[in-house]
Write a protein that holds these residues in place. Structure first.
Motif, PDB file in Angstrom:
ATOM      1  N   GLN A  51     -23.210 -10.529  52.233  1.00 37.49           N
ATOM      2  CA  GLN A  51     -22.256 -11.218  53.101  1.00 37.49           C
ATOM      3  C   GLN A  51     -20.963 -10.421  53.220  1.00 37.49           C
ATOM      4  O   GLN A  51     -20.399 -10.288  54.323  1.00 37.49           O
ATOM      5  CB  GLN A  51     -21.963 -12.618  52.548  1.00 37.49           C
ATOM      6  N   LEU A  52     -20.487  -9.866  52.109  1.00 36.31           N
ATOM      7  CA  LEU A  52     -19.271  -9.053  52.151  1.00 36.31           C
ATOM      8  C   LEU A  52     -19.475  -7.800  52.997  1.00 36.31           C
ATOM      9  O   LEU A  52     -18.609  -7.422  53.796  1.00 36.31           O
ATOM     10  CB  LEU A  52     -18.854  -8.657  50.736  1.00 36.31           C
ATOM     11  N   VAL A  53     -20.614  -7.139  52.812  1.00 35.55           N
ATOM     12  CA  VAL A  53     -20.904  -5.922  53.564  1.00 35.55           C
ATOM     13  C   VAL A  53     -20.988  -6.220  55.057  1.00 35.55           C
ATOM     14  O   VAL A  53     -20.403  -5.506  55.891  1.00 35.55           O
ATOM     15  CB  VAL A  53     -22.199  -5.268  53.056  1.00 35.55           C
ATOM     16  N   ASP A 129     -12.141  -2.881  53.635  1.00 38.58           N
ATOM     17  CA  ASP A 129     -13.281  -2.133  53.115  1.00 38.58           C
ATOM     18  C   ASP A 129     -14.007  -2.935  52.043  1.00 38.58           C
ATOM     19  O   ASP A 129     -13.417  -3.767  51.345  1.00 38.58           O
ATOM     20  CB  ASP A 129     -12.816  -0.808  52.483  1.00 38.58           C
ATOM     21  N   VAL A 130     -15.299  -2.672  51.903  1.00 42.88           N
ATOM     22  CA  VAL A 130     -16.087  -3.159  50.766  1.00 42.88           C
ATOM     23  C   VAL A 130     -16.566  -1.945  49.993  1.00 42.88           C
ATOM     24  O   VAL A 130     -17.149  -1.026  50.567  1.00 42.88           O
ATOM     25  CB  VAL A 130     -17.292  -4.012  51.222  1.00 42.88           C
ATOM     26  N   VAL A 131     -16.290  -1.945  48.704  1.00 45.68           N
ATOM     27  CA  VAL A 131     -16.673  -0.830  47.839  1.00 45.68           C
ATOM     28  C   VAL A 131     -17.797  -1.287  46.926  1.00 45.68           C
ATOM     29  O   VAL A 131     -17.656  -2.273  46.199  1.00 45.68           O
ATOM     30  CB  VAL A 131     -15.482  -0.344  46.997  1.00 45.68           C
ATOM     31  N   ILE A 132     -18.923  -0.584  46.982  1.00 47.07           N
ATOM     32  CA  ILE A 132     -20.013  -0.830  46.040  1.00 47.07           C
ATOM     33  C   ILE A 132     -19.926   0.246  44.965  1.00 47.07           C
ATOM     34  O   ILE A 132     -20.069   1.440  45.247  1.00 47.07           O
ATOM     35  CB  ILE A 132     -21.386  -0.791  46.724  1.00 47.07           C
ATOM     36  N   ALA A 150      -9.346  -0.899  43.457  1.00 47.69           N
ATOM     37  CA  ALA A 150      -9.657  -1.150  44.866  1.00 47.69           C
ATOM     38  C   ALA A 150      -8.982  -2.410  45.405  1.00 47.69           C
ATOM     39  O   ALA A 150      -8.564  -2.444  46.568  1.00 47.69           O
ATOM     40  CB  ALA A 150     -11.167  -1.240  45.061  1.00 47.69           C
ATOM     41  N   GLY A 151      -8.879  -3.428  44.587  1.00 47.60           N
ATOM     42  CA  GLY A 151      -8.299  -4.675  45.054  1.00 47.60           C
ATOM     43  C   GLY A 151      -6.864  -4.515  45.522  1.00 47.60           C
ATOM     44  O   GLY A 151      -6.436  -5.159  46.491  1.00 47.60           O
ATOM     45  N   ALA A 152      -6.111  -3.655  44.870  1.00 50.46           N
ATOM     46  CA  ALA A 152      -4.719  -3.435  45.246  1.00 50.46           C
ATOM     47  C   ALA A 152      -4.600  -2.760  46.606  1.00 50.46           C
ATOM     48  O   ALA A 152      -3.536  -2.797  47.230  1.00 50.46           O
ATOM     49  CB  ALA A 152      -4.026  -2.585  44.185  1.00 50.46           C
ATOM     50  N   ARG A 153      -5.693  -2.146  47.077  1.00 52.11           N
ATOM     51  CA  ARG A 153      -5.714  -1.521  48.399  1.00 52.11           C
ATOM     52  C   ARG A 153      -6.273  -2.459  49.463  1.00 52.11           C
ATOM     53  O   ARG A 153      -6.491  -2.067  50.601  1.00 52.11           O
ATOM     54  CB  ARG A 153      -6.556  -0.250  48.380  1.00 52.11           C
ATOM     55  N   GLY A 154      -6.558  -3.692  49.112  1.00 45.48           N
ATOM     56  CA  GLY A 154      -7.075  -4.653  50.068  1.00 45.48           C
ATOM     57  C   GLY A 154      -8.576  -4.597  50.247  1.00 45.48           C
ATOM     58  O   GLY A 154      -9.117  -5.206  51.179  1.00 45.48           O
ATOM     59  N   ALA A 155      -9.273  -3.883  49.362  1.00 48.12           N
ATOM     60  CA  ALA A 155     -10.730  -3.770  49.451  1.00 48.12           C
ATOM     61  C   ALA A 155     -11.389  -4.792  48.531  1.00 48.12           C
ATOM     62  O   ALA A 155     -10.807  -5.229  47.538  1.00 48.12           O
ATOM     63  CB  ALA A 155     -11.183  -2.359  49.079  1.00 48.12           C
ATOM     64  N   ARG A 156     -12.613  -5.155  48.864  1.00 43.62           N
ATOM     65  CA  ARG A 156     -13.425  -6.021  48.008  1.00 43.62           C
ATOM     66  C   ARG A 156     -14.414  -5.159  47.251  1.00 43.62           C
ATOM     67  O   ARG A 156     -14.829  -4.097  47.736  1.00 43.62           O
ATOM     68  CB  ARG A 156     -14.175  -7.067  48.845  1.00 43.62           C
ATOM     69  N   VAL A 157     -14.800  -5.617  46.058  1.00 43.00           N
ATOM     70  CA  VAL A 157     -15.612  -4.790  45.169  1.00 43.00           C
ATOM     71  C   VAL A 157     -16.908  -5.503  44.813  1.00 43.00           C
ATOM     72  O   VAL A 157     -16.903  -6.652  44.358  1.00 43.00           O
ATOM     73  CB  VAL A 157     -14.846  -4.447  43.873  1.00 43.00           C
ATOM     74  N   VAL A 158     -18.010  -4.785  45.006  1.00 37.29           N
ATOM     75  CA  VAL A 158     -19.319  -5.194  44.503  1.00 37.29           C
ATOM     76  C   VAL A 158     -19.685  -4.204  43.398  1.00 37.29           C
ATOM     77  O   VAL A 158     -19.681  -2.994  43.619  1.00 37.29           O
ATOM     78  CB  VAL A 158     -20.394  -5.150  45.608  1.00 37.29           C
ATOM     79  N   ALA A 159     -19.960  -4.702  42.216  1.00 35.78           N
ATOM     80  CA  ALA A 159     -20.295  -3.830  41.086  1.00 35.78           C
ATOM     81  C   ALA A 159     -21.721  -4.093  40.641  1.00 35.78           C
ATOM     82  O   ALA A 159     -22.146  -5.249  40.530  1.00 35.78           O
ATOM     83  CB  ALA A 159     -19.340  -4.052  39.922  1.00 35.78           C
TER      84      ALA A 159
END
Length: 299
Positions: A51-53, A129-132, A150-159
């Motif tokens: 969903q994020l992607v 952005d979404v970062v995997i 990444a969060g501080a740059r406004g990106a969401r993170v999938v780990a």
């Protein structure tokens, strides 16, 4: 202190070098099959990641992969397939692998500790952005530093990691812990963990493609047909979706300049202008666009 799951050593009686050929190969197959089965326990997390992607790629964001070593190779395999499979523009996908993509099979191990390179990746991230990020251990410095910043740059993170309670997972918006078994070859995470990571990426990106409307009746309706095989596949898709013969499908593809979705609508009776307008009105999803076309034709 117990070893992390990804570092545990097999019992002596099941050690690969003590087994005959058939048993050794069977043991490796068993571990990788169990690794795949671990995905069944995280389907809710895989859906959340997809969903994020899909939201990022449907908007102004990018899909960014970051990893090191074997995990980086899994990310490379997924990232490189998306433009051709789903027609996603190449500038919407970024791959960051510690030390760069290996050339001539050279992949130095020390690059995974390069947090300076991770900071450079963070400087290039932007809101939406979404970062995997991937790391079998969940502790690799390079992807962990990217996940944490990444969060501080406004990106969401999938780990995605294979050990619970690890820094990589703690830094994520969507944390996917794959409970893979101890490796058949202790510490060689290109095997069980790598297999599970690659499968997880396949599931996330394919599900995201579905959410974006790039899959119709199990077919790739947003593929980039840049070779003879794929041009034939595109024509076959148009013929099947629109219920026309191969010649009519080929003509529709020509009028659509090779784009499969509008070609399906053109083959079903729309003009190119109407085809594009219908797709725009329905967010690029072919099924409701076809339904609207039929309604127009019946009116």
């Amino acid at each position: 202190m117990p070893l992390p799951r990804t570092e545990r050593i097999a019992d002596a009686e099941t050690a690969l070098d003590r087994l005959d050929a058939g048993a050794a190969l069977s043991r490796m197959i068993e571990v990788q099959s169990a690794a795949i089965d671990s995905l069944r326990h995280v389907t809710d997390k895989l859906e959340a990641a997809a969903q994020l992607v899909a939201a990022a790629l449907s908007g102004r964001g990018r899909l960014v992969y970051a990893a090191a070593g074997s995990s980086g190779l899994m990310a490379l395999a997924d990232a490189a397939e998306l433009p051709g499979t789903f027609g996603i523009a190449q500038d919407r996908i970024a791959l960051h692998m510690a030390g760069g993509v290996p050339a001539d099979a050279v992949m130095p191990g020390d690059t995974e500790d390069d947090t300076g390179a991770a900071r450079a990746v963070l400087d290039g991230l932007r809101e939406g952005d979404v970062v995997i990020v991937l790391s079998a251990s969940g502790t690799t410095p390079y992807p962990t530093a990217i996940a944490q910043g990444a969060g501080a740059r406004g990106a969401r993170v999938v780990a995605i990691a294979c050990n619970p309670g690890t820094p990589l997972l703690a830094a994520a918006d969507v944390a996917i812990c794959l409970a893979t078994p101890p490796e058949a070859l202790a510490g060689s995470t290109r095997m069980g963990a790598g297999t599970a990571q690659k499968a997880a990426l396949n599931l996330i990106s394919t599900r995201a493609g579905i959410l974006m409307g790039h899959v119709h009746d199990g077919m790739m309706v947003n593929l980039v047909a840049d070779n003879a095989k794929l041009r034939g596949r595109a024509a076959g898709i148009v013929a099947r979706v629109a219920g026309v013969d191969d010649a009519a499908a080929a003509r529709a593809l020509d009028r659509a300049q090779g784009a499969v979705k509008p070609a399906c609508l053109i083959a079903a009776g729309a003009t190119p202008e109407v085809a594009h307008a219908l797709l725009d009105a329905h967010g690029g999803h072919l099924r409701p666009a076809l339904g609207a076309l039929i309604t127009q034709q019946d009116a």
